[in-house]
Design a protein around this motif. Sequence first.
Motif, PDB file in Angstrom:
ATOM      1  N   GLN A  90       5.810   0.420  -6.611  1.00  0.00           N
ATOM      2  CA  GLN A  90       4.862   0.258  -7.714  1.00  0.00           C
ATOM      3  C   GLN A  90       4.496  -1.211  -7.935  1.00  0.00           C
ATOM      4  O   GLN A  90       3.372  -1.529  -8.307  1.00  0.00           O
ATOM      5  CB  GLN A  90       5.457   0.846  -8.998  1.00  0.00           C
ATOM      6  N   SER A  91       5.456  -2.090  -7.687  1.00  0.00           N
ATOM      7  CA  SER A  91       5.231  -3.512  -7.935  1.00  0.00           C
ATOM      8  C   SER A  91       4.462  -4.194  -6.804  1.00  0.00           C
ATOM      9  O   SER A  91       3.544  -4.975  -7.049  1.00  0.00           O
ATOM     10  CB  SER A  91       6.574  -4.223  -8.143  1.00  0.00           C
ATOM     11  N   TYR A  92       4.851  -3.875  -5.550  1.00  0.00           N
ATOM     12  CA  TYR A  92       4.271  -4.587  -4.415  1.00  0.00           C
ATOM     13  C   TYR A  92       3.271  -3.769  -3.609  1.00  0.00           C
ATOM     14  O   TYR A  92       2.612  -4.305  -2.713  1.00  0.00           O
ATOM     15  CB  TYR A  92       5.381  -5.063  -3.475  1.00  0.00           C
ATOM     16  N   GLY A  93       3.181  -2.459  -3.890  1.00  0.00           N
ATOM     17  CA  GLY A  93       2.187  -1.644  -3.209  1.00  0.00           C
ATOM     18  C   GLY A  93       2.782  -0.578  -2.301  1.00  0.00           C
ATOM     19  O   GLY A  93       3.830  -0.805  -1.671  1.00  0.00           O
ATOM     20  N   PRO A  94       2.125   0.600  -2.228  1.00  0.00           N
ATOM     21  CA  PRO A  94       2.636   1.716  -1.406  1.00  0.00           C
ATOM     22  C   PRO A  94       2.606   1.436   0.091  1.00  0.00           C
ATOM     23  O   PRO A  94       3.227   2.154   0.860  1.00  0.00           O
ATOM     24  CB  PRO A  94       1.696   2.873  -1.771  1.00  0.00           C
ATOM     25  N   GLU A  95       1.891   0.382   0.514  1.00  0.00           N
ATOM     26  CA  GLU A  95       1.844   0.066   1.945  1.00  0.00           C
ATOM     27  C   GLU A  95       3.210  -0.361   2.479  1.00  0.00           C
ATOM     28  O   GLU A  95       3.414  -0.438   3.699  1.00  0.00           O
ATOM     29  CB  GLU A  95       0.814  -1.035   2.221  1.00  0.00           C
ATOM     30  N   HIS A  96       4.161  -0.636   1.581  1.00  0.00           N
ATOM     31  CA  HIS A  96       5.514  -1.010   2.002  1.00  0.00           C
ATOM     32  C   HIS A  96       6.393   0.211   2.307  1.00  0.00           C
ATOM     33  O   HIS A  96       7.568   0.031   2.636  1.00  0.00           O
ATOM     34  CB  HIS A  96       6.188  -1.847   0.911  1.00  0.00           C
ATOM     35  N   LEU A  97       5.846   1.403   2.187  1.00  0.00           N
ATOM     36  CA  LEU A  97       6.654   2.614   2.370  1.00  0.00           C
ATOM     37  C   LEU A  97       7.303   2.660   3.759  1.00  0.00           C
ATOM     38  O   LEU A  97       8.483   3.014   3.907  1.00  0.00           O
ATOM     39  CB  LEU A  97       5.780   3.857   2.158  1.00  0.00           C
ATOM     40  N   LEU A  98       6.554   2.302   4.804  1.00  0.00           N
ATOM     41  CA  LEU A  98       7.101   2.331   6.159  1.00  0.00           C
ATOM     42  C   LEU A  98       8.217   1.301   6.338  1.00  0.00           C
ATOM     43  O   LEU A  98       9.112   1.485   7.172  1.00  0.00           O
ATOM     44  CB  LEU A  98       6.001   2.084   7.187  1.00  0.00           C
ATOM     45  N   THR A  99       8.167   0.231   5.561  1.00  0.00           N
ATOM     46  CA  THR A  99       9.221  -0.778   5.639  1.00  0.00           C
ATOM     47  C   THR A  99      10.572  -0.174   5.272  1.00  0.00           C
ATOM     48  O   THR A  99      11.593  -0.465   5.900  1.00  0.00           O
ATOM     49  CB  THR A  99       8.909  -1.959   4.707  1.00  0.00           C
ATOM     50  N   PHE A 100      10.582   0.681   4.257  1.00  0.00           N
ATOM     51  CA  PHE A 100      11.829   1.332   3.850  1.00  0.00           C
ATOM     52  C   PHE A 100      12.372   2.224   4.961  1.00  0.00           C
ATOM     53  O   PHE A 100      13.589   2.322   5.149  1.00  0.00           O
ATOM     54  CB  PHE A 100      11.611   2.144   2.568  1.00  0.00           C
ATOM     55  N   SER A 101      11.467   2.854   5.693  1.00  0.00           N
ATOM     56  CA  SER A 101      11.900   3.673   6.827  1.00  0.00           C
ATOM     57  C   SER A 101      12.555   2.812   7.902  1.00  0.00           C
ATOM     58  O   SER A 101      13.600   3.169   8.464  1.00  0.00           O
ATOM     59  CB  SER A 101      10.704   4.431   7.417  1.00  0.00           C
ATOM     60  N   ASN A 102      11.966   1.646   8.177  1.00  0.00           N
ATOM     61  CA  ASN A 102      12.538   0.721   9.164  1.00  0.00           C
ATOM     62  C   ASN A 102      13.916   0.235   8.734  1.00  0.00           C
ATOM     63  O   ASN A 102      14.853   0.175   9.548  1.00  0.00           O
ATOM     64  CB  ASN A 102      11.613  -0.486   9.357  1.00  0.00           C
ATOM     65  N   LEU A 103      14.041  -0.124   7.469  1.00  0.00           N
ATOM     66  CA  LEU A 103      15.315  -0.627   6.954  1.00  0.00           C
ATOM     67  C   LEU A 103      16.389   0.455   6.976  1.00  0.00           C
ATOM     68  O   LEU A 103      17.558   0.184   7.269  1.00  0.00           O
ATOM     69  CB  LEU A 103      15.136  -1.149   5.528  1.00  0.00           C
ATOM     70  N   ARG A 104      15.974   1.678   6.690  1.00  0.00           N
ATOM     71  CA  ARG A 104      16.937   2.788   6.698  1.00  0.00           C
ATOM     72  C   ARG A 104      17.437   3.051   8.114  1.00  0.00           C
ATOM     73  O   ARG A 104      18.636   3.243   8.337  1.00  0.00           O
ATOM     74  CB  ARG A 104      16.262   4.037   6.120  1.00  0.00           C
ATOM     75  N   ARG A 105      16.520   3.052   9.101  1.00  0.00           N
ATOM     76  CA  ARG A 105      16.906   3.304  10.488  1.00  0.00           C
ATOM     77  C   ARG A 105      17.838   2.219  11.015  1.00  0.00           C
ATOM     78  O   ARG A 105      18.750   2.490  11.794  1.00  0.00           O
ATOM     79  CB  ARG A 105      15.667   3.396  11.386  1.00  0.00           C
ATOM     80  N   ALA A 106      17.610   0.987  10.568  1.00  0.00           N
ATOM     81  CA  ALA A 106      18.442  -0.125  11.024  1.00  0.00           C
ATOM     82  C   ALA A 106      19.760  -0.216  10.272  1.00  0.00           C
ATOM     83  O   ALA A 106      20.618  -1.026  10.612  1.00  0.00           O
ATOM     84  CB  ALA A 106      17.682  -1.436  10.877  1.00  0.00           C
TER      85      ALA A 106
END
Length: 518
Positions: free
Chosen positions: A325-341
């Motif tokens: 909500q603060s930085y934008g929904p375009e960061h959603l894939l970033t969370f997927s990358n961080l979770r996989r790593a």
Amino acid sequence: MAFPHRPDAPELPDFSMLKRLARDQLIYLLEQLPGKKDLFIEADLMSPLDRIANVSILKQHEVDKLYKVENKPALSSNEQLCFLVRPRIKNMRYIASLVNADKLAGRTRKYKVIFSPQKFHACEMVLEEEGVYGDVDFVTALCSQVVYEGLVDDTFRIKCGSVDFGPEVTSSDRSLKVLLNAEDKVFNEIRNEHFSNVFGFLSQKARNLQAQYDRRRGMDIKQMKNFVSQELKGLKQEHRLLSVHIGACESIMKKKTKQDFQELIKTEHALLEGFNIRESTSYIEEHIDRQVSPIESLRLMCLLSLTENGLIPKDYRSLKTQYLQSYGPEHLLTFSNLRRAGLLTEQAPGDTLTAVESKVSKLVTDKAAGKITDAFSSLAKRSNFRAISKKLNLIPRVDGEYDLKVPRDMAYVFSGAYVPLSCRLIEQVLERRSWQGLDEVVRLLNCSELAFTDMTKEDKASSESLRLILVVFLGGCTFSEISALRFLGREKGYRFIFLTTAVTNSARLMEAMSEVKA
């Protein structure tokens, strides 16, 4: 028309030899994983495998069960898994998903991948991106650096040993490219110092330079000539570099003051020590809500996750929602990358604890129930970071205030709060001259192939005065780790040479994981 066999025709070669060679090579690779193991085979390799080694041969070499590589969770209960696959990206992602699932469940297994016909570099890249090609100590990389060289890298980005200082440092309208190495006498003396000591050193250095300049007043013509020809050029160069590093320090101070650096460091130390987790989580939420920096907010979230072995579900959902909500929904894939790593994960809730929590929540207020839920979750989780920290004393016990002017150990690179894991391991191995006594640490680190080749008595006698140590960091290291090992070298009489695939920091790590490029 039939072709009659000529008596002088040579005999056909024994092609069964190729079959035996392939089988022997397979057996050799399987035996590199001693003990019982399950074998996962790609579908189009099953028939070729059957031509060279049937099930009975595989059983003789301790293959317990055979599985087909397919896009679903592995049902294997074995502690060792072997994969026979083509070098394909989809296969690497499948293997990575199994390994990461084990990590999330707190399970430790040994894995071996056999490629047919050969391994491609792209396969290694995928495994590295997915966070399973070696486990490179993310906590150290995510901590704020406080030694001078590390802060210069965090603030200005050191590239290939040099840095571009902008007008805010040079006090002019031009930038200046400076090579940072031992030839820069000013930098060489402050590169490994805690930042709190740097200004004092630079002030003293300025006074010494001024005193050397002032010597000219009482010189005769011959002395002045020698001074100009031999010393003046060096003094001017040192004065120029001194001005640059003073400007860099002032720029760093302005940035850190703007960020409320002391409060940030206090939160990091609390996360490392495992204290005041709720207050630290609230600080991260405030950091996100104020939109201080998307990279910094991610860094703090990952540090919380790594030190706590994952976030409890409600915190994970809350922080993720606030961040998007603060930085934008375009960061959603970033969370997927961080979770996989494995950098930002969610703890698996325990069914038994959930039942207890539900009963307790009926007896207390919502606020109190939340605190009790956090307490239960804290008791339930298994944290490798906490166990490793305790075994290796990564978080030293300090009586009174830590004296950064006269540091007592390598923890000074993080203001006395934390010793980098890699540096403590190197220290322990050098002291013991082996991995003996570190069996539990090796298990917690998921390491299976460690070796220490001790020297003969003759070698020891000839090398005792030199004590030169080569340290190789695969995957990268930070300037904080380099400074810590230099401190160890001064204390123990070692000289270190460093080889690394990269010098990294928290910003570079988070940017590599982010799908939104700055």
